[in-house]
Design a protein around this motif. Structure first.
Motif, PDB file in Angstrom:
ATOM      1  N   SER A 317      23.875 -19.851 -40.626  1.00 43.41           N
ATOM      2  CA  SER A 317      24.679 -19.395 -39.489  1.00 43.41           C
ATOM      3  C   SER A 317      24.956 -20.488 -38.465  1.00 43.41           C
ATOM      4  N   ASN A 318      24.100 -21.495 -38.389  1.00 43.21           N
ATOM      5  CA  ASN A 318      24.373 -22.564 -37.428  1.00 43.21           C
ATOM      6  C   ASN A 318      24.339 -23.914 -38.137  1.00 43.21           C
ATOM      7  N   ALA A 321      23.442 -27.289 -36.016  1.00 40.87           N
ATOM      8  CA  ALA A 321      22.018 -27.371 -35.660  1.00 40.87           C
ATOM      9  C   ALA A 321      21.186 -27.770 -36.874  1.00 40.87           C
ATOM     10  N   LEU A 382      16.332 -22.941 -40.161  1.00 42.32           N
ATOM     11  CA  LEU A 382      17.779 -22.772 -39.993  1.00 42.32           C
ATOM     12  C   LEU A 382      18.455 -22.683 -41.355  1.00 42.32           C
TER      13      LEU A 382
END
Lengths: 443, 357
Positions: A317-318, A321, A382
């Motif tokens: 999703s990121n 990052a 992540l």
């Protein structure tokens, strides 16, 4: 609901980041303490014993902080991630309960004995208690990573009609192909951190010209352990982990490496660049062609799937990052190898203790292994998003259904304030201990 | 299998309250009775040397509960969200109070951490009692409004208190007059337990006075106990059913009353350990009687829409429970070994032991 998910994730990320500062030092430091204590048993020079006991003081402060910040982690599974706990508790509860029962008890019981019991036990038993503390702290890492490995790459389970995950094969939890490389990588990285801390204390003593005998011992120990562990973190364990990600989480692998488009004739390795999520490309890219294919598959022209090969909802999703976390970790790891190799070279040439610029560098590098460890952890976590259990259970489906976002925000702010106070006190205490040094001042 | 895990967790929890209970108690004693610096220091030491190895029992109990009864863990932890997070903060404040008070010689520094240790111990004792009160009273499972469950199944969320402050309301809060009484019982019990620990482990100058304190607190406890038994019946009318059906369960309340009566003779005890044994019985009896009155329910539902949470409808599947049994047996043996080794080496008075450098 959106708010709630955001605050829950933020709270978990914040509390685990703060928590992980402490165990990563204690795990590595326990190894160095056992080493120094062993040296003392071998040659009976008092210096090694004092050094081991001094490091155990720093260990104890870190351990206390680790305990008080670790209990919230266990609670939060229930308070903030109730749905996740209910669905998967039958599986990850196994590894978490084992951690409490086997490793945490071992570590805390024998830590007290190591600190208070030297006179009662004699040196061999004292060494043994130190060794058991080491064993306990590494076993702790093993069980926590077994838990995480299951979330990254679920094995040995069955899903019931009501959505619950049921354990089918207990031994699969520990023979998970994700576990061993992740464990070794993580433990070696904690040795890197503690080696840098010990070397940094040594550099401080040598530069300040106080406790120099111990300063030199700490520098030597820190540099030797530091070089060995930073090399092993990169190769073979880092490489092994990257191959695992490529195999089991190919979408995360593409995002980590910053490959937006699949190259048919082999993938390049990106050294520098900024992910541009609008145009789906890397800005300011510096890359070396074909290396990534070779590192991953030992074939120069092997194709590696880029992010264009995956559906939007399968991608992390990121992405920025994740990409930055991974590149910061790798970049710092490379710097550590360089600095420690240089230090070892000058140590061998007997010039290290007088080479001020290098000593200053070693002293001030100390926050960076922490950053590298944390970004490494972020890379794994992540990369797993948007899932809690990779490919099976979405993060948004794991939060507590009855707790509202206002409550989570309130408790998050409380944790932030409390942990800032803790952090400050921690620095004061460690500073005081280092300032006192291993050689007991005469009263 | 569920019953085995229920008993195992109950034992670990009871051990936690007996061991960490004296820590909480020393904190309360420290707050109210320690006036001289020498006493303050030695009382803090009698808890400070042991708190972290006592706290592991809480972690172990949490882990086992998570593994064996995940549904219970999930609903109770999110249902009691606010008080549990506050408990976490108190645990942290208490621990740092103990660890930091001896680090610097300034009086103000010591005063701050003494208060931190004392107040958070007091509040923790109160909160744990309130938690027990909530469990025996039962909660509005599923958050039922007008006969319809607001949340799926067994989830709920309790506010800290309800405007009526009554346990008999449809939506009682965490703190009401009933749970507050149980909370007070917990505070008094742990204060007695802590005082016994201080007498046992230290040569503090207030030890003599503490025997008188225990006697007075014990009178208060006896009054509170009788009163609570009366209101307990109002709050949960089924609480005696189990004892009627299986009379042998009465052994648990008997343990409690043995402790209660024994402590009236505290001034006559020749051996310092005797008082500690009786307050241990008090805690053991109190926890086991409460659990025995509920069994096999672990969280009663006060509405008619949702069924009680029992050990059967919240447990993990059988395979997981039986595999865990294998490693838990090894684990328990190890725990007992560590425990004995540690208590042997750390036995005796703490006054001479090195602490806080």
């Amino acid at each position: 609901m959106e708010d709630m998910l955001f605050y829950d994730r933020l709270q978990f990320a914040f509390t685990i980041t703060f928590h992980y500062i402490f165990p990563q030092l204690t795990m590595g430091l326990s190894l160095l303490i056992v080493f120094l204590k062993w040296k003392y048993l071998r040659n009976n020079i008092e210096k090694y014993n004092n050094a081991a006991k001094f490091l155990m003081k720093i260990f104890a402060i870190n351990f206390t902080m680790g305990v008080v910040t670790g209990i919230p982690m266990e609670f939060q599974f229930g308070t903030n991630w109730a749905k996740f706990s209910e669905l998967t508790g039958g599986i990850i509860g196994q590894t978490l309960a084992m951690e409490g029962m086997f490793s945490f008890f071992l570590e805390s019981s024998f830590l007290a004995l190591f600190i208070f019991g030297e006179k009662l036990m004699g040196q061999k038993l004292h060494f043994l208690t130190g060794f058991l503390v080491f064993l306990g702290s590494w076993a702790s890492g093993w069980f926590i990573l077994a838990t995480n490995a299951w979330m990254q790459h679920p094995v040995g389970y069955e899903i019931l009609d009501n959505g619950k995950y049921v354990l089918q094969n207990f031994s699969a939890l520990f023979s998970n192909p994700w576990l061993l490389p992740a464990f070794l990588h993580n433990q070696l990285a904690s040795v890197v951190t503690s080696s840098f801390v010990v070397a940094s204390i040594g550099a401080f003593y040598v530069l300040r010209n106080k406790q120099t005998e111990y300063g030199k011992l700490f520098l030597k120990t820190g540099v030797i352990f530091g070089l060995i562990s930073s090399v092993l973190v990169a190769f073979p364990t880092g490489d092994w982990n990257a191959k695992n990600v490529a195999k089991y989480q190919p979408a995360s692998f593409a995002a980590m490496e910053g490959i937006f488009e699949t190259e048919e004739a082999g993938a390049e390795i990106v050294l520098v660049g900024q992910p541009n999520m609008v145009e789906k490309k890397l800005d300011n890219k510096i890359a070396v062609p074909n290396i990534l294919s070779f590192l991953t598959y030992q074939e120069w022209d092997k194709q590696i799937a880029g992010m264009d090969q995956f559906k939007e909802e399968e991608l992390p999703s990121n992405i920025p990052a994740l990409y930055y976390s991974y590149h910061i970790m790798v970049g710092l790891g490379t710097i550590f190898i360089g600095v420690m190799a240089l230090a070892l070279f000058f140590l061998w040439r007997k010039k290290l203790y007088t080479l001020k610029p290098l000593l200053w560098t070693i002293m001030f590098l100390v926050p960076f292994p922490y950053i590298a460890n944390l970004t490494g952890w972020y890379t794994a976590e992540l990369g797993r998003q948007p899932y809690l259990v990779y490919g099976l259970l979405k993060t948004s489906d794991g939060i507590s259904p009855t707790v509202s976002s206002g409550n989570t925000l309130f408790t998050l702010l409380g944790f932030v304030a409390l942990y800032m106070l803790l952090g400050l006190l921690f620095l004061v205490l460690v500073g005081k201990t280092i300032n006192q040094g291993p050689k007991p001042q005469t009263h | 299998m569920e019953v085995f895990w229920y008993i195992a967790i109950a034992i670990v929890l009871a051990v936690f309250f007996i061991l960490d209970g004296y820590d909480f108690g020393t904190g309360i004693i420290h707050l109210f009775f320690a006036k001289k610096e020498k006493d303050k220091e030695v009382i803090a030491k009698s808890a400070g040397l042991f708190w972290d190895s006592n706290e592991v029992w809480l972690v172990a109990a949490g882990g086992m509960l998570f593994m064996a009864f995940p549904t219970f863990y999930a609903s109770v932890f999110s249902g009691f969200y606010l008080p549990l997070i506050i408990v976490l903060w108190l645990i942290i404040f208490r621990a740092i109070g103990l660890e930091f008070r001896g680090q610097f010689k300034y009086q103000m520094w010591k005063d701050i951490w003494d208060k931190s240790f004392g107040v958070s111990s007091l509040l923790l004792a109160l909160f744990f009692g309130i938690a027990l009160g909530n469990i025996v009273r039962g909660v509005n499972l599923g958050g039922v409004k007008n006969g319809v469950s607001v949340y799926e199944g067994h989830y709920f969320f309790l506010p800290l208190w309800d405007s009526s402050f009554s346990p008999l309301s449809d939506t009682p809060g965490i703190i009401d007059w009933f749970t507050l009484i149980i909370g007070l019982i917990s505070v008094v019990t742990l204060a007695i337990h802590g005082a016994n620990w201080v007498i046992l482990k230290t040569n503090a100058s207030i030890n003599k006075k503490l025997k008188g304190v225990i006697f007075k607190l014990n009178i208060a406890l006896a009054v509170l106990t009788v009163f609570s038994l009366f209101v307990w019946q109002i709050v949960n009318p089924n609480s005696l059913d189990n004892f009627m059906r299986k009379p042998y369960l009465i052994v648990f309340p008997l343990i409690y009353f043995t402790g209660l009566i024994g402590l009236f003779f505290i001034k006559k005890f020749k051996k310092e350990s005797q008082g500690f044994v009786f307050s241990t019985l008090l805690i053991l009896g109190g926890i086991t009687s409460s659990l025995a009155s509920l069994f096999p329910v672990i969280l009663p539902s006060i509405n008619s829409v949702n069924p009680h949470l029992t050990i059967y409808n919240t447990a993990a599947e059988n395979y997981g429970l039986s595999v865990a049994l294998n490693w838990a047996i090894i684990g328990f043996i190890l725990l007992i070994v560590y425990f004995i080794v540690q208590k042997r080496l750390m036995g005796g008075k703490v006054d001479k032991m090195d602490y806080g450098h």
